[in-house]
Design an enzyme around this catalytic site. Structure first.
Site, short mmCIF file in Angstrom:
data_model
loop_
_atom_site.label_atom_id
_atom_site.label_comp_id
_atom_site.label_asym_id
_atom_site.label_seq_id
_atom_site.Cartn_x
_atom_site.Cartn_y
_atom_site.Cartn_z
N SER A 85 3.58 -2.01 10.27
CA SER A 85 5.03 -2.06 10.47
C SER A 85 5.66 -3.40 10.08
O SER A 85 6.59 -3.88 10.74
CB SER A 85 5.38 -1.70 11.92
OG SER A 85 4.96 -0.38 12.23
N GLY A 141 3.01 -1.12 4.25
CA GLY A 141 3.03 0.31 3.93
C GLY A 141 4.44 0.76 3.60
O GLY A 141 4.96 0.51 2.51
N GLY A 142 5.08 1.40 4.57
CA GLY A 142 6.39 2.02 4.37
C GLY A 142 7.41 1.13 3.67
O GLY A 142 8.11 1.57 2.75
N HIS A 163 -9.39 1.35 4.69
CA HIS A 163 -8.13 1.51 5.41
C HIS A 163 -8.33 2.43 6.62
O HIS A 163 -9.12 3.38 6.55
CB HIS A 163 -7.06 2.09 4.47
CG HIS A 163 -5.69 2.02 5.08
ND1 HIS A 163 -5.24 2.97 5.96
CD2 HIS A 163 -4.71 1.10 4.97
CE1 HIS A 163 -4.02 2.62 6.37
NE2 HIS A 163 -3.68 1.50 5.77
N ASN A 210 0.87 -1.19 0.00
CA ASN A 210 0.00 0.00 0.00
C ASN A 210 0.89 1.23 0.00
O ASN A 210 1.52 1.54 1.01
CB ASN A 210 -0.90 -0.02 1.25
CG ASN A 210 -1.71 1.26 1.36
OD1 ASN A 210 -1.78 2.06 0.42
ND2 ASN A 210 -2.33 1.46 2.51
N TRP A 211 0.94 1.89 -1.13
CA TRP A 211 1.85 3.04 -1.27
C TRP A 211 1.31 4.29 -0.60
O TRP A 211 2.02 5.30 -0.51
CB TRP A 211 2.10 3.34 -2.75
CG TRP A 211 2.84 2.26 -3.49
CD1 TRP A 211 3.27 1.05 -2.98
CD2 TRP A 211 3.24 2.29 -4.86
NE1 TRP A 211 3.91 0.34 -3.97
CE2 TRP A 211 3.91 1.08 -5.13
CE3 TRP A 211 3.10 3.23 -5.89
CZ2 TRP A 211 4.44 0.79 -6.39
CZ3 TRP A 211 3.62 2.92 -7.14
CH2 TRP A 211 4.28 1.72 -7.38
N LYS A 212 0.04 4.28 -0.20
CA LYS A 212 -0.58 5.47 0.41
C LYS A 212 -0.38 6.66 -0.53
O LYS A 212 -0.45 6.50 -1.74
CB LYS A 212 -0.02 5.70 1.82
CG LYS A 212 -0.11 4.42 2.66
CD LYS A 212 0.15 4.61 4.11
CE LYS A 212 -0.02 3.26 4.83
NZ LYS A 212 0.09 3.35 6.27
N GLU A 219 -6.69 4.79 7.75
CA GLU A 219 -6.46 6.22 7.49
C GLU A 219 -7.70 6.85 6.86
O GLU A 219 -7.99 8.03 7.09
CB GLU A 219 -5.21 6.39 6.61
CG GLU A 219 -3.94 6.15 7.44
CD GLU A 219 -2.77 5.58 6.68
OE1 GLU A 219 -2.76 5.63 5.44
OE2 GLU A 219 -1.84 5.06 7.34
N GLY A 247 2.69 2.41 10.83
CA GLY A 247 3.66 3.49 10.71
C GLY A 247 4.36 3.84 12.02
O GLY A 247 5.02 4.87 12.13
N GLU A 291 -5.20 -4.79 10.43
CA GLU A 291 -4.18 -3.78 10.67
C GLU A 291 -4.50 -3.04 11.97
O GLU A 291 -5.29 -2.09 11.97
CB GLU A 291 -4.16 -2.76 9.52
CG GLU A 291 -3.86 -3.37 8.17
CD GLU A 291 -3.30 -2.34 7.21
OE1 GLU A 291 -2.14 -2.50 6.82
OE2 GLU A 291 -4.00 -1.36 6.88
P1 13P Z 1 3.20 0.54 7.63
O1 13P Z 1 3.69 -0.78 7.07
O2 13P Z 1 3.93 1.72 7.13
O3 13P Z 1 3.08 0.46 9.13
O4 13P Z 1 1.69 0.72 7.09
C1 13P Z 1 0.79 -0.33 7.21
C2 13P Z 1 -0.41 -0.01 6.42
O5 13P Z 1 -1.19 0.86 6.78
C3 13P Z 1 -0.65 -0.74 5.18
O6 13P Z 1 -1.93 -0.51 4.69
#
Ligand code: 13P
Length: 231
Positions: free
Chosen positions: A193, A214-215, A91, A6-8, A93, A163, A157
């Site tokens: 994470s 994510g990251g 998600h 997930n590149w956000k 967020e 994050g 999640e």
């Molecule tokens: P991180 O891996 O950066 O913690 O993000 C997780 C995430 O929200 C994937 O959708």
């Protein structure tokens, strides 16, 4: 095993094309399904660069209506038209910052599946909810709007792990995934994470069917390392 990045709100079209070309040329394990979820504006170059490969391109959201006066939204049929294979929905967020509710998540999931998109629906408790002993109730409430469907995957999640570098322990993930699987017979990804360093311990859990990253999915080498991880 399914590994989704997930590149956000990272990687515009200029960065997406070379990243996806490099991913296309990388050695990916045959028994792992790999998915990338670029921002809307980067979907077309991702679809183009990954055409003819097994790597799936997913959006990060989609609206429940086919079309209409919904400024800023994108429909499932538009994503299909672009060659997008699936979408994330719900998600945390989106729930935290953009007013997404269980009800709107349910509507988006239903529309996406009806349009023929695969869906990764995201659920998870906040730190306060976990500390108050409400994790099970929250997950059950979030699951209640999701249908049993062959094209649905759930991503667990925990919001406090996103994050933050604070991963859920493999046992916590296993426990939450077992609960999810007692409600819906679907693959369940862990997210929060996930890094090359902790992926093997998470994947060793019987109920962990992959990861939503994510990251660590933004860097090709770390994303590939997670895709290549064996438990
Ligand atoms: P991180 O891996 O950066 O913690 O993000 C997780 C995430 O929200 C994937 O959708």
């Amino acid at each position: 095993m399914l590994i989704a990045g997930n590149w956000k709100m990272f990687k515009g079209p200029d960065e997406t094309a070379p990243f996806c070309h490099a991913l296309r040329n990388a050695d990916l394990p045959e028994d792992v399904d790999v998915v990338v979820c670029p921002p809307f504006v980067s979907l077309a170059p991702a679809v183009q660069a990954l055409a003819g490969t097994e790597v799936g391109v997913f959006a990060q959201n989609c609206h429940w209506a086919d079309e209409g006066a919904f400024t800023g939204e994108v429909s499932a049929s538009m994503l299909k038209e672009l060659g997008v294979y699936g979408t994330l929905v719900g998600h945390s967020e989106r729930r935290q910052y953009f007013g997404e509710t269980d009800k709107t998540v349910g509507r988006r999931v239903e529309a996406a599946l009806a349009a023929g998109l695969d869906v990764i629906a995201c659920i998870g408790e906040t730190e306060a909810e976990r500390e108050a002993g409400e994790t099970e109730a929250v997950l059950r409430r979030q699951l209640a709007v999701l249908p049993q469907d062959d094209d649905l995957v759930v991503a667990y999640e925990p919001v406090w792990a996103i994050g933050t570098g604070k991963t859920a322990t493999p046992e916590m993930a296993q426990e939450a995934h077992a609960l999810i699987k007692s409600v819906l017979d679907v693959p369940v990804l862990y997210g929060g994470s996930v890094k090359p360093e902790n992926a093997a311990d998470l994947f060793a859990q019987g109920h962990v069917d992959g990861a939503l990253v994510g990251g660590a999915s933004l860097d090709l080498e770390s994303f590939l390392a997670i895709c290549r991880t064996r438990s």
